[in-house]
Scaffold this active site. Structure first.
Site, mmCIF file in Angstrom:
data_model
loop_
_atom_site.group_PDB
_atom_site.id
_atom_site.type_symbol
_atom_site.label_atom_id
_atom_site.label_comp_id
_atom_site.label_asym_id
_atom_site.label_seq_id
_atom_site.Cartn_x
_atom_site.Cartn_y
_atom_site.Cartn_z
ATOM 1 C CG ASP A 196 0.236 27.434 66.283
ATOM 2 O OD1 ASP A 196 -0.406 28.583 66.331
ATOM 3 O OD2 ASP A 196 1.246 27.105 66.794
ATOM 4 C CG ASP A 208 -3.289 16.391 69.004
ATOM 5 O OD1 ASP A 208 -3.538 17.306 69.562
ATOM 6 O OD2 ASP A 208 -2.524 15.455 69.606
ATOM 7 C CG ASP A 266 -3.631 12.612 64.677
ATOM 8 O OD1 ASP A 266 -3.614 13.657 65.481
ATOM 9 O OD2 ASP A 266 -3.086 11.630 65.395
ATOM 10 C CG ASP A 304 0.438 16.597 77.763
ATOM 11 O OD1 ASP A 304 1.339 16.940 78.033
ATOM 12 O OD2 ASP A 304 0.181 15.725 76.735
#
Length: 841
Positions: free
Chosen positions: A175, A366, A368, A544
């Site tokens: 992004d 994500d 990570d 979310d």
């Protein structure tokens, strides 16, 4: 190790909802499966029964207490002299309002936990032919705060997961439009050609190369190797030799990534296949072109075995060397256009993947969060393809499967409650017995049809999806995309059994890539329902929670899946400052939902009543900070300055009040012990959660209330601060060659932020008030000062992790910083009260 490799798949314990279908019905096997895929167990032990009983007893004590409290307050106000009546009434009103709010929030928090269930998943019973295609979305937004090497390891763990290579497509969303991220993903794609076959050959776990090759220093998962009887190599020495070669290749890849990150090639503008540059001249994170590029093409349906490479000395003759497809996506951004943060990036991935692979299920991770358990993808699919109750009208009611978040690099004491055990082991487990857990942003498997805004079959008037559901006014004008939507919606009733639709992705299909590039343009969503009724929902920084809420209010259900070993593991915030900013983002986003059209109170009848309570609790909890700050500061002021200086007259505690206080403390402690018992968490974890709740409520929650108040009244948008994560090599390097105390050094760095000001004030004032009482003499002779000191100690003990965070190291000694804060607070309060006393004299 997968079932096909000869190692039994791990049995995973999960919790899931059970308000509409019985456990016996839900565990019926899918077509062609001999053993049930999911087994449900309602927690009905003596512990949970006592837990429910104590909750109702405490609620009864609340009602008796407030009846007495309000009656007693009215009597005392009437007996007060006329001049002080208004002041006394104001103090009693504020006190009772705070107590009512605390009791209300406690009830909201406890009710959703009363019907927990656990589920065991037998992934080995899932036939290979029943596995559907799956898209995996990996999102990254800033290579400076999200280390590129961490992103590369996440991608590699996905590509190496135990799932058919021809049924997985991994999409990486950049992004920020950074050339660095694209280069790093390309490095990961090259290394995958060696890493993925190595994982399949030796069945190693976990399949994150950084964690596996540097085991013992990351503070995370332990390396799990297959048993000798299941080993596929010719000798154990072959594993040692192969691992050495793979580790050398990985170290070379890491050095190249470090060079990229240092800026050696970051400024280059490499052209893509169509001749465009990723970033045009002057391009920034908020202004760059859209790009879709296939880095690894789709795998064929026939296994491809490797050969002996004389240079690499890795024998792959018995190993399938096919790789899952890998696609790099960078959506277009232009100045002046609302990009909608992560939700906008996820919707761009949703559209691009529709014209490339169009898998019926989507895993959201994500950058990570890596795959820690290679069986996780197979096990999560069990919830999606198994018919609930076996009847067609109940098929496919699960919109998403949520995994708990677990982290590497967390200090042994988990000082800042990064694991959040109470929420994942209690609240999410309890909601799974209702309509399902709350979506928490990562580690979640979605049904594509649910993201397209349709109702589940049981709520559809004709028992299926309407033929005109894919309207251009809702989804946009792209004809190929609308065709893919129709395919996804028409196949939805069959997805509860399996997915046999062929992939739409063609490696050399330039038209498909061009169409996907058009779908990630910044203007495609204009005048459509994206972000309102379709995809991830806009209007809040916590996309979310609101996305899951919108699915639940349409009648969808969700499932909670706590795998053993952990399905995914992530990276915790690097220090207290980053953790507080993370909590601030969550709290502000929750309040945004409360003040929006997606308020849980406005949801329709399809939302379970207790599920509504849970969402209400999730969206109003930051308001607690207003009352908590008053409670933590005002009782301490008279102890520091004296009652005469402040004009506050202390009321001695009565025997009735002491009895109620003792009863509420005792029942609270009993509920905590029982909750820890049935949820299988330790009392230490429960206590650390309580401590960090106090830290958050006196800092981040208060800032969130202020930010949302400005947004509601003045239209000022909430700023978004991405959480910085630890570098993948930080913990492993310290663990391998550094000292033990240096492993978590980065977690204890002091980085001052304004969020710490109110909490520091609360800590300092309560410490000063304790010092004032100790200096005043025999404070223990009377109940009033003794209770005051006990209250101060209660506040200080709760803020102990924050005090350690201010000290900047793990030492438990009292820092001069804390002593200085106490002295300054004492002198400040004394001075202000003397000025007030002189002015009113």
């Amino acid at each position: 190790m997968s079932g096909k490799d000869g190692c039994a798949a791990p049995v995973c314990e999960v919790a899931r909802r059970g308000d509409e279908a019985s456990p016996e019905a839900e565990t019926k096997p899918a077509a062609g499966v001999q053993r049930p895929l999911v087994r449900t167990t309602h927690i009905s032990t003596t512990t949970i029964k006592l837990y429910r009983l104590m909750i109702f007893i405490r609620m009864g004590i609340f009602m008796l207490f407030f009846n007495w409290r309000i009656t007693n307050a009215a009597r005392m106000i009437r007996s007060t002299d006329g001049g002080d009546t208004s002041k006394m009434a104001a103090m009693w009103t504020l006190t009772i309002a705070g107590e009512l709010w605390f009791a209300f929030m406690w009830v909201l928090d406890q009710l959703p936990k009363m019907m927990p269930v656990r589920r065991a998943v037998d992934a080995a019973a899932l036939d290979e032919s029943l596995l559907p295609t799956m898209d995996v979305f990996v999102t990254t937004a800033d290579p400076d705060k999200e280390p590129p090497l961490t992103t590369a390891n996440t991608v590699l763990s996905i590509l190496a997961a135990d799932y058919p290579a021809n049924k997985v497509t991994c999409y990486v969303s950049d992004d920020a439009g950074a050339q660095l991220t694209r280069e790093v993903v390309m490095e990961a794609a090259r290394f995958a050609a060696l890493w993925v076959p190595f994982c399949r050959k030796h069945g190693i776990e976990p399949r994150n190369p950084e964690v596996y090759l540097n085991a013992g220093g990351a503070g995370g998962s332990k390396v799990r190797v297959v048993a000798r009887g299941s080993y596929k190599g010719t000798a154990w020495l072959e594993l040692v030799r192969d691992r050495r070669r793979v580790q050398r290749e990985y170290e070379e890849m890491r050095l190249r990534i470090d060079a990229l990150q240092a800026g050696d090639v970051q400024r280059r503008r490499r052209s893509l296949a169509d001749g465009r540059s990723l970033q045009r001249r002057g391009g920034t994170e908020e202004d760059h072109a859209g790009v879709v590029q296939a880095l690894i093409g789709p795998a064929g349906h026939t296994p491809q075995h490797g050969d002996i490479d004389g240079n690499k000395l890795v024998d792959l003759t018995s190993v399938d060397t096919r790789l899952p497809a890998l696609v790099y996506v960078c959506r277009e951004k232009r100045r002046g256009k609302a990009h909608q943060r992560k939700a906008g990036a996820m919707n761009a991935l949703l559209r691009a993947s529709a014209v490339l692979s169009n898998a019926p299920f989507i895993l959201n991770l994500d950058c990570d969060h890596y795959v820690n358990n290679s069986q996780a993808l197979r096990a999560s699919v069990c919830f999606m393809i198994e018919r609930a109750g076996g009847a067609s009208e109940d098929a496919g009611t699960v919109a998403f499967v949520q995994f708990p978040q677990r982290f590497d690099g967390v200090d042994p004491d988990d000082r800042y409650a990064n694991h959040n055990r109470i929420f994942f082991n209690c609240t999410e487990l309890g909601l799974d017995g209702l309509q399902g857990p709350i979506y928490v942003g990562t580690g979640c498997l979605f049904r594509r049809a649910a993201l397209y805004g349709v109702d589940p079959l049981r709520w559809s008037p004709l028992g299926g999806v309407a033929g005109d559901a894919a309207k251009p006014a809702k989804f946009g004008e792209s004809a190929p995309f609308l065709a893919s939507v129709r395919v996804a919606l028409n196949d939805y009733p069959e997805q509860s059994r399996h997915s046999t639709s062929p992939s739409l992705f063609l490696h050399d299909d330039g038209d498909a890539i061009a169409e996907a590039s058009a779908l990630v343009s910044c203007s495609y969503e204009d005048k459509t329902a994206w972000g309102r009724d379709i995809g991830w929902i806009y209007g809040t920084v916590t996309e979310d929670v609101v996305t899951g809420l919108c699915m639940h209010r349409r009648g969808w259900r969700s499932a909670y899946f706590a795998a053993a070993p952990d399905a995914f593991r992530g990276t915790a915030p690097i220090n207290l400052t980053e953790r507080l900013h993370q909590v601030l983002r969550w709290a502000a986003g929750s309040l945004e939902i409360f003040f929006s059209r997606n308020n849980a109170l406005l949801a329709g009848r399809r939302l379970h009543p207790i599920q509504r309570v849970a969402y209400l609790n999730t969206t109003v909890y930051p308001f607690t900070s207003l009352f908590l700050l008053v409670y933590c500061l005002f009782p301490a002021v008279p102890l520091v300055a004296g009652d005469a200086a402040t004009g506050m007259v202390a009321v001695p505690p009565t025997a009735t009040y002491a009895a109620f206080l003792a009863a509420m403390i005792l029942t609270l402690a009993t509920v905590a012990v029982l909750e820890a018992r049935w949820s299988e968490i330790t009392l230490g974890e429960w206590w650390r959660n309580e401590q960090f709740w106090m830290v958050s409520a006196t800092s981040a929650y208060l800032a969130a209330v202020a930010q949302v108040a400005l947004k509601v009244t003045a239209g000022k948008e909430i700023s978004f601060k991405l959480t910085s994560k630890r570098h993948a090599t930080t913990a492993t390097t310290a663990g391998a060659g550094g000292k033990e105390k240096d492993r978590y050094a980065e977690l204890y760095v002091v980085r001052w932020t304004m969020l710490m000001v109110p909490t520091s004030a609360v800590l300092a004032v309560n410490m000063a008030s304790m010092a004032a009482r100790f200096a005043g003499g025999r404070w223990w002779d009377a109940p009033e000062p003794a209770l005051g000191v006990a209250f101060n100690a209660w506040v200080v003990v709760h803020l102990y992790p924050f005090a350690l965070g201010l000290m900047g190291h793990r030492s438990k000694a009292i820092s001069p910083i804390i002593f200085l804060l106490g002295v300054v607070a004492y002198l400040t309060v004394r001075f202000l009260c003397l000025v007030l006393q002189f002015h009113t004299a």
